[in-house]
Design a protein around this motif. Structure first.
Motif, PDB file in Angstrom:
ATOM      1  N   LYS A 105      86.752  22.235 -46.909  1.00  0.00           N
ATOM      2  CA  LYS A 105      85.451  21.993 -47.094  1.00  0.00           C
ATOM      3  C   LYS A 105      85.191  19.776 -47.166  1.00  0.00           C
ATOM      4  N   MET A 106      86.402  19.438 -46.641  1.00  0.00           N
ATOM      5  CA  MET A 106      86.859  18.036 -46.260  1.00  0.00           C
ATOM      6  C   MET A 106      86.031  17.273 -45.795  1.00  0.00           C
ATOM      7  N   PRO A 107      85.549  16.358 -45.857  1.00  0.00           N
ATOM      8  CA  PRO A 107      84.548  16.166 -45.210  1.00  0.00           C
ATOM      9  C   PRO A 107      85.564  15.215 -43.975  1.00  0.00           C
ATOM     10  N   LEU A 108      84.684  15.485 -42.672  1.00  0.00           N
ATOM     11  CA  LEU A 108      85.676  15.038 -41.826  1.00  0.00           C
ATOM     12  C   LEU A 108      86.311  13.599 -40.957  1.00  0.00           C
ATOM     13  N   ALA A 109      85.414  12.787 -42.361  1.00  0.00           N
ATOM     14  CA  ALA A 109      85.724  10.948 -42.117  1.00  0.00           C
ATOM     15  C   ALA A 109      86.832  10.615 -42.920  1.00  0.00           C
ATOM     16  N   ASP A 110      86.927  11.339 -44.068  1.00  0.00           N
ATOM     17  CA  ASP A 110      88.276  12.051 -45.219  1.00  0.00           C
ATOM     18  C   ASP A 110      89.533  11.987 -44.846  1.00  0.00           C
ATOM     19  N   ALA A 111      89.423  12.994 -43.560  1.00  0.00           N
ATOM     20  CA  ALA A 111      90.722  13.637 -43.074  1.00  0.00           C
ATOM     21  C   ALA A 111      90.608  12.562 -42.057  1.00  0.00           C
ATOM     22  N   ILE A 112      90.159  12.485 -41.287  1.00  0.00           N
ATOM     23  CA  ILE A 112      90.427  11.155 -40.131  1.00  0.00           C
ATOM     24  C   ILE A 112      91.832   9.620 -40.710  1.00  0.00           C
ATOM     25  N   ILE A 113      91.288   9.650 -42.229  1.00  0.00           N
ATOM     26  CA  ILE A 113      91.834   8.389 -42.592  1.00  0.00           C
ATOM     27  C   ILE A 113      93.356   8.512 -42.529  1.00  0.00           C
ATOM     28  N   HIS A 114      93.674   9.494 -42.501  1.00  0.00           N
ATOM     29  CA  HIS A 114      95.197   9.833 -42.833  1.00  0.00           C
ATOM     30  C   HIS A 114      95.646  10.623 -41.139  1.00  0.00           C
ATOM     31  N   LYS A 115      95.758   9.608 -39.992  1.00  0.00           N
ATOM     32  CA  LYS A 115      96.052  10.476 -39.035  1.00  0.00           C
ATOM     33  C   LYS A 115      96.326   8.615 -38.068  1.00  0.00           C
ATOM     34  N   GLU A 116      97.012   8.741 -37.567  1.00  0.00           N
ATOM     35  CA  GLU A 116      97.191   7.839 -36.567  1.00  0.00           C
ATOM     36  C   GLU A 116      97.810   8.002 -34.842  1.00  0.00           C
ATOM     37  N   LYS A 117      96.518   7.516 -34.458  1.00  0.00           N
ATOM     38  CA  LYS A 117      96.783   7.415 -32.790  1.00  0.00           C
ATOM     39  C   LYS A 117      97.936   7.064 -32.148  1.00  0.00           C
ATOM     40  N   MET A 118      98.191   8.074 -31.364  1.00  0.00           N
ATOM     41  CA  MET A 118      99.851   7.776 -30.384  1.00  0.00           C
ATOM     42  C   MET A 118      99.378   7.405 -29.042  1.00  0.00           C
ATOM     43  N   PRO A 119     100.218   6.867 -27.862  1.00  0.00           N
ATOM     44  CA  PRO A 119     100.256   6.232 -26.606  1.00  0.00           C
ATOM     45  C   PRO A 119      98.814   7.846 -25.922  1.00  0.00           C
ATOM     46  N   ASN A 120      97.887   6.849 -25.472  1.00  0.00           N
ATOM     47  CA  ASN A 120      97.483   8.284 -25.077  1.00  0.00           C
ATOM     48  C   ASN A 120      97.261   8.129 -23.080  1.00  0.00           C
ATOM     49  N   LYS A 174      98.549  12.004 -35.371  1.00  0.00           N
ATOM     50  CA  LYS A 174      99.773  12.239 -36.104  1.00  0.00           C
ATOM     51  C   LYS A 174      98.565  12.106 -37.165  1.00  0.00           C
ATOM     52  N   PHE A 175      98.927  13.069 -38.121  1.00  0.00           N
ATOM     53  CA  PHE A 175      98.347  13.190 -39.323  1.00  0.00           C
ATOM     54  C   PHE A 175      99.875  13.199 -40.574  1.00  0.00           C
ATOM     55  N   TYR A 176      99.149  12.855 -41.802  1.00  0.00           N
ATOM     56  CA  TYR A 176     100.583  12.587 -42.739  1.00  0.00           C
ATOM     57  C   TYR A 176      99.878  12.611 -43.914  1.00  0.00           C
ATOM     58  N   ASP A 177      98.723  13.982 -43.464  1.00  0.00           N
ATOM     59  CA  ASP A 177      98.771  14.675 -44.661  1.00  0.00           C
ATOM     60  C   ASP A 177      98.124  16.124 -44.163  1.00  0.00           C
ATOM     61  N   GLU A 178      98.765  17.478 -44.696  1.00  0.00           N
ATOM     62  CA  GLU A 178      98.363  18.455 -44.132  1.00  0.00           C
ATOM     63  C   GLU A 178      97.097  19.139 -44.162  1.00  0.00           C
ATOM     64  N   ILE A 219      95.468  16.418 -28.797  1.00  0.00           N
ATOM     65  CA  ILE A 219      97.029  16.690 -29.120  1.00  0.00           C
ATOM     66  C   ILE A 219      96.563  15.790 -30.646  1.00  0.00           C
ATOM     67  N   ILE A 220      96.980  17.125 -31.375  1.00  0.00           N
ATOM     68  CA  ILE A 220      96.879  16.532 -33.246  1.00  0.00           C
ATOM     69  C   ILE A 220      98.407  16.785 -33.573  1.00  0.00           C
ATOM     70  N   MET A 221      99.302  16.328 -34.250  1.00  0.00           N
ATOM     71  CA  MET A 221     100.761  16.912 -34.815  1.00  0.00           C
ATOM     72  C   MET A 221     101.030  16.618 -36.269  1.00  0.00           C
ATOM     73  N   PHE A 222     101.270  17.881 -36.933  1.00  0.00           N
ATOM     74  CA  PHE A 222     102.346  17.092 -37.959  1.00  0.00           C
ATOM     75  C   PHE A 222     103.724  17.455 -38.693  1.00  0.00           C
ATOM     76  N   HIS A 233     105.614  23.576 -49.281  1.00  0.00           N
ATOM     77  CA  HIS A 233     104.280  24.149 -49.170  1.00  0.00           C
ATOM     78  C   HIS A 233     104.100  23.383 -48.504  1.00  0.00           C
ATOM     79  N   GLN A 234     103.747  21.980 -47.337  1.00  0.00           N
ATOM     80  CA  GLN A 234     103.206  22.023 -46.762  1.00  0.00           C
ATOM     81  C   GLN A 234     103.346  23.134 -45.600  1.00  0.00           C
TER      82      GLN A 234
END
Length: 128
Positions: free
Chosen positions: A24-39, A46-50, A89-92, A98-99
C-alpha cells in the motif's frame, strides 16, 4: 496478528500485515530507496529497503523473479519486468534473515515464480 514462517530453518516470523503495508506504500515513497545503475538500454535500479523493493515489484508487468545465492553470504533478488517506461531490472541484496523471508513471502503472495541461480549469474546479468 498472524505470523507466517516460510522455512523451518528460520525462527523469525513475518507479519503478513507488514507485507500488506508495503504493497500500500505510495510508489513515490518506494523509489527514494533506490540507486540508479549503469544503463545500456535497460534501466537498472538497486533497492536498499525490502519494503520499497516489494512495492516497486508490485507495480511491474511481465515479471520474472530470480534468487541468486552467494555461498556463505546473502541472497540477491533480481526482478526483470516492464513498466510505463519500458524494461527495467531491479535488485535487492537480502541478508539471510527477515529481509529474505519478507521478499520470499511477497513473491509467493504476488504469484511470482522465483528461479534460483549462483553468484556468477548475477555478475553476468548485471554485466559486471
Amino acid at each position: 496478528m498472524q505470523r507466517v514462517i516460510l522455512e523451518e530453518q528460520y525462527d523469525i516470523g513475518i507479519l503478513e500485515e507488514d507485507l500488506d503495508e508495503a504493497l500500500k506504500m505510495p510508489l513515490a515513497d518506494a523509489i527514494i530507496h533506490k540507486e540508479k545503475m549503469p544503463n545500456d538500454g535497460i534501466r537498472r535500479f538497486k533497492f536498499y529497503d525490502e519494503r520499497a523493493f516489494v512495492k516497486f515489484v508490485h507495480t511491474l508487468r511481465k515479471v520474472s523473479g530470480f534468487r541468486v545465492v552467494i555461498p556463505g553470504g546473502s541472497n540477491y533478488y533480481i526482478v526483470h519486468g516492464e513498466d510505463d517506461y519500458g524494461d527495467v531490472i531491479i535488485m535487492f541484496r537480502g541478508a539471510r534473515n527477515h529481509q529474505s523471508m519478507f521478499i520470499e513471502l511477497a513473491f509467493k503472495k504476488l504469484g511470482i515464480p522465483v528461479k534460483s541461480y549462483t553468484g556468477d549469474y548475477l555478475l553476468d546479468l548485471l554485466k559486471l
